[in-house]
Design a protein around this motif. Structure first.
Motif, PDB file in Angstrom:
ATOM      1  N   GLY A  29       0.803  -1.204   0.000  1.00 47.57           N
ATOM      2  CA  GLY A  29       0.000   0.000   0.000  1.00 47.57           C
ATOM      3  C   GLY A  29       0.836   1.254   0.000  1.00 47.57           C
ATOM      4  N   ASN A  30       0.132   2.381  -0.016  1.00 54.11           N
ATOM      5  CA  ASN A  30       0.810   3.666  -0.082  1.00 54.11           C
ATOM      6  C   ASN A  30       1.501   3.983   1.236  1.00 54.11           C
ATOM      7  N   GLN A  31       2.604   4.694   1.134  1.00 50.35           N
ATOM      8  CA  GLN A  31       3.388   5.071   2.306  1.00 50.35           C
ATOM      9  C   GLN A  31       3.127   6.530   2.630  1.00 50.35           C
ATOM     10  N   GLN A  32       2.841   6.813   3.914  1.00 51.77           N
ATOM     11  CA  GLN A  32       2.659   8.188   4.349  1.00 51.77           C
ATOM     12  C   GLN A  32       4.006   8.918   4.361  1.00 51.77           C
ATOM     13  N   GLN A  33       3.968  10.207   4.035  1.00 55.78           N
ATOM     14  CA  GLN A  33       5.194  10.994   4.097  1.00 55.78           C
ATOM     15  C   GLN A  33       5.469  11.401   5.536  1.00 55.78           C
ATOM     16  N   GLY A  34       6.760  11.436   5.865  1.00 59.22           N
ATOM     17  CA  GLY A  34       7.164  11.826   7.203  1.00 59.22           C
ATOM     18  C   GLY A  34       7.523  13.297   7.262  1.00 59.22           C
ATOM     19  N   GLU A  35       8.267  13.656   8.292  1.00 59.42           N
ATOM     20  CA  GLU A  35       8.664  15.030   8.505  1.00 59.42           C
ATOM     21  C   GLU A  35       9.499  15.543   7.340  1.00 59.42           C
ATOM     22  N   GLY A  36       9.157  16.737   6.863  1.00 57.27           N
ATOM     23  CA  GLY A  36       9.904  17.347   5.779  1.00 57.27           C
ATOM     24  C   GLY A  36       9.755  16.625   4.452  1.00 57.27           C
ATOM     25  N   GLY A  37       8.668  15.874   4.295  1.00 59.51           N
ATOM     26  CA  GLY A  37       8.444  15.151   3.047  1.00 59.51           C
ATOM     27  C   GLY A  37       9.273  13.898   2.888  1.00 59.51           C
ATOM     28  N   LYS A  38       9.996  13.493   3.938  1.00 55.53           N
ATOM     29  CA  LYS A  38      10.806  12.271   3.870  1.00 55.53           C
ATOM     30  C   LYS A  38       9.917  11.032   3.904  1.00 55.53           C
ATOM     31  N   ILE A  39      10.423   9.949   3.369  1.00 54.51           N
ATOM     32  CA  ILE A  39       9.688   8.693   3.343  1.00 54.51           C
ATOM     33  C   ILE A  39      10.027   7.894   4.595  1.00 54.51           C
ATOM     34  N   PRO A  40       9.043   7.589   5.455  1.00 55.21           N
ATOM     35  CA  PRO A  40       9.319   6.769   6.640  1.00 55.21           C
ATOM     36  C   PRO A  40       9.603   5.324   6.221  1.00 55.21           C
ATOM     37  N   MET A  41      10.733   4.798   6.662  1.00 50.42           N
ATOM     38  CA  MET A  41      11.089   3.420   6.344  1.00 50.42           C
ATOM     39  C   MET A  41      11.736   2.766   7.557  1.00 50.42           C
ATOM     40  N   THR A  42      11.310   1.547   7.841  1.00 54.99           N
ATOM     41  CA  THR A  42      11.945   0.750   8.879  1.00 54.99           C
ATOM     42  C   THR A  42      12.829  -0.291   8.214  1.00 54.99           C
ATOM     43  N   PHE A  43      14.104  -0.247   8.543  1.00 52.63           N
ATOM     44  CA  PHE A  43      15.087  -1.197   8.045  1.00 52.63           C
ATOM     45  C   PHE A  43      15.331  -2.227   9.147  1.00 52.63           C
ATOM     46  N   ILE A  68      15.005   9.792   3.576  1.00 53.45           N
ATOM     47  CA  ILE A  68      14.366   8.692   4.302  1.00 53.45           C
ATOM     48  C   ILE A  68      14.319   9.033   5.790  1.00 53.45           C
ATOM     49  N   GLU A  69      13.139   8.937   6.379  1.00 54.24           N
ATOM     50  CA  GLU A  69      12.977   9.034   7.825  1.00 54.24           C
ATOM     51  C   GLU A  69      13.091   7.612   8.368  1.00 54.24           C
ATOM     52  N   SER A  70      14.249   7.273   8.873  1.00 51.98           N
ATOM     53  CA  SER A  70      14.585   5.863   9.100  1.00 51.98           C
ATOM     54  C   SER A  70      14.412   5.418  10.547  1.00 51.98           C
ATOM     55  N   THR A  71      14.037   4.151  10.662  1.00 54.67           N
ATOM     56  CA  THR A  71      14.079   3.405  11.913  1.00 54.67           C
ATOM     57  C   THR A  71      14.833   2.124  11.623  1.00 54.67           C
ATOM     58  N   VAL A  72      15.730   1.729  12.506  1.00 60.13           N
ATOM     59  CA  VAL A  72      16.449   0.463  12.342  1.00 60.13           C
ATOM     60  C   VAL A  72      16.014  -0.478  13.459  1.00 60.13           C
ATOM     61  N   ARG A  73      15.568  -1.644  13.069  1.00 57.94           N
ATOM     62  CA  ARG A  73      15.083  -2.644  14.023  1.00 57.94           C
ATOM     63  C   ARG A  73      15.981  -3.874  13.945  1.00 57.94           C
ATOM     64  N   VAL A  74      16.589  -4.236  15.059  1.00 56.05           N
ATOM     65  CA  VAL A  74      17.572  -5.320  15.091  1.00 56.05           C
ATOM     66  C   VAL A  74      16.964  -6.560  15.752  1.00 56.05           C
ATOM     67  N   PHE A  75      17.060  -7.687  15.054  1.00 51.52           N
ATOM     68  CA  PHE A  75      16.568  -8.970  15.555  1.00 51.52           C
ATOM     69  C   PHE A  75      17.742  -9.900  15.857  1.00 51.52           C
ATOM     70  N   ALA A  90       7.667  -3.337   8.771  1.00 49.32           N
ATOM     71  CA  ALA A  90       8.948  -2.834   8.269  1.00 49.32           C
ATOM     72  C   ALA A  90       8.892  -2.803   6.752  1.00 49.32           C
ATOM     73  N   GLN A  91       9.801  -2.030   6.162  1.00 43.87           N
ATOM     74  CA  GLN A  91       9.847  -1.926   4.703  1.00 43.87           C
ATOM     75  C   GLN A  91      10.972  -2.740   4.080  1.00 43.87           C
ATOM     76  N   THR A  92      12.045  -2.984   4.812  1.00 45.17           N
ATOM     77  CA  THR A  92      13.136  -3.766   4.242  1.00 45.17           C
ATOM     78  C   THR A  92      13.614  -4.822   5.226  1.00 45.17           C
ATOM     79  N   ALA A  93      14.124  -5.884   4.652  1.00 41.83           N
ATOM     80  CA  ALA A  93      14.766  -6.940   5.430  1.00 41.83           C
ATOM     81  C   ALA A  93      15.907  -7.485   4.593  1.00 41.83           C
ATOM     82  N   GLY A  94      16.680  -8.336   5.203  1.00 44.52           N
ATOM     83  CA  GLY A  94      17.759  -8.986   4.470  1.00 44.52           C
ATOM     84  C   GLY A  94      18.017 -10.349   5.068  1.00 44.52           C
ATOM     85  N   SER A  95      18.208 -11.306   4.207  1.00 41.83           N
ATOM     86  CA  SER A  95      18.605 -12.638   4.671  1.00 41.83           C
ATOM     87  C   SER A  95      19.272 -13.345   3.506  1.00 41.83           C
ATOM     88  N   VAL A  96      19.800 -14.504   3.792  1.00 43.69           N
ATOM     89  CA  VAL A  96      20.324 -15.355   2.731  1.00 43.69           C
ATOM     90  C   VAL A  96      19.174 -16.114   2.091  1.00 43.69           C
TER      91      VAL A  96
END
Length: 334
Positions: A29-43, A68-75, A90-96
């Motif tokens: 779905g659509n992403q809301q804009q954050g402060e200053g027009g930045k895109i909120p993204m959780t990495f 990017i208005e970023s949040t980093v979430r560590v698992f 969250a918007q991004t993840a990474g794995s093998v």
């Protein structure tokens, strides 16, 4: 800027949501804009050096620089971040490849815009009863079930002609492996830094078995995003890719500062991080080439042969590299 730490125990509700999103195809779905027009993204990522580029982009303001208005979430482990993406948390993840393929086999609507890190970072930590690969016969080895460690270790055994049934695999979470080995419940485990150094520094006679899984396996961290979110937010995808490319440039040009950042996020010392980045041949080049797909197909075939995947996913739909081609066309080599 936000930093969140998420353990495995706190993810039960999130996993339930993720399974629902797998079957419904939601989470985009659509992403809301954050402060200053930045895109909120959780990495998301794990607390190890495979995500150094994310940590650098956060601490050095590179995400902010790219809008990017970023949040980093560590698992505890990277693939838990993929479940967060599926749950819309969250918007991004990474794995093998291994855990990603398992989710794709359940119908998860995930795409891979690029590979964002490669390394030879796995280490087999063992007690002094194991001095060579052949000594693994009859031993108990701790592994994270459903992870790439299971695949790479079985390939390692095959490489040295050790029958799988002669080694006992014990499912042990990353956070528990050092303690379980110290108690003598396992003879060794397979993991990456900082868990490796913690074991070497706290368990008498623990050492790294050589040669290791680099004989058979290279870690590839695949950037993963929700397919619907990508369709609705192409600018967000391109901004994230551009930020990670700049983070790689920063790591290469500022190795001492990058090691400091890595030490902070992995709760390690700077010297250990500096050494491991070199020894494990970490490379944070954002790219895609034919070898990425070949590796995915090889691992998928292994999973199907071992009853862990019913059929090959449609990889043409999984690899979505058009955004990378726009941002850095020289990094796409199909």
């Amino acid at each position: 800027m936000k930093v969140l730490n998420s353990g495995r125990s706190g993810l039960i509700g999130l996993l339930c949501l993720a399974l629902a999103f797998v079957t419904t195809g939601c989470g985009g779905g659509n992403q809301q804009q954050g402060e200053g027009g930045k895109i909120p993204m959780t990495f998301t990522g794990a607390g190890n050096l495979s995500w150094l580029n994310v940590f650098v982009a956060e601490d050095e303001g590179i995400f902010d620089k790219h809008g990017i208005e970023s949040t980093v979430r560590v698992f505890d482990v990277g693939f838990l971040g993929t479940e967060a993406v599926l749950a819309g948390e969250a918007q991004t993840a990474g794995s093998v490849e291994f855990p990603l393929l398992g989710l794709l086999g359940q119908g998860a609507g995930l795409v891979v815009p690029a590979v964002v890190a490669t390394a030879e970072d796995q280490r087999i930590v063992v007690n002094d009863s194991i001095q060579k690969p052949e000594d693994l016969r009859g031993k108990k080895i701790g592994l994270i079930g459903g992870s790439a460690f299971e695949y790479s270790f079985q390939e390692y055994l095959n490489h040295f002609n050790i029958p799988r049934e002669e080694v006992e695999f014990v499912n042990v979470d990353a956070a528990e492996q050092v303690a379980v080995m110290a108690r003598g419940d396992i003879d060794g485990f397979l993991n990456v830094e900082p868990v490796v150094s913690r074991a070497l520094n706290s368990i008498n006679n623990a050492h790294v078995l050589e040669p290791g899984t680099e004989e058979v396996y290279t870690t590839r961290i695949l950037l993963q995003m929700n397919k619907n979110w990508v369709s609705s937010n192409p600018d967000g995808v391109k901004k994230a890719l551009a930020a990670l490319i700049e983070a790689n440039d920063f790591i290469k040009a500022n190795q001492e500062r990058a090691a400091e950042i890595g030490a902070k996020w992995t709760k390690s010392d700077k010297e250990t991080v500096t050494s491991f980045l070199q020894d494990a041949k970490f490379d944070y080049t954002v790219h895609y080439d034919a070898s990425v797909r070949e590796s995915m197909e090889k691992i998928a075939n292994w999973m199907m042969a071992n009853g862990k995947l019913q059929k090959m996913p449609d990889l043409d739909q999984v690899f979505a590299v058009d955004h990378l081609r726009e941002v850095a066309p020289e990094q796409v080599k199909e």
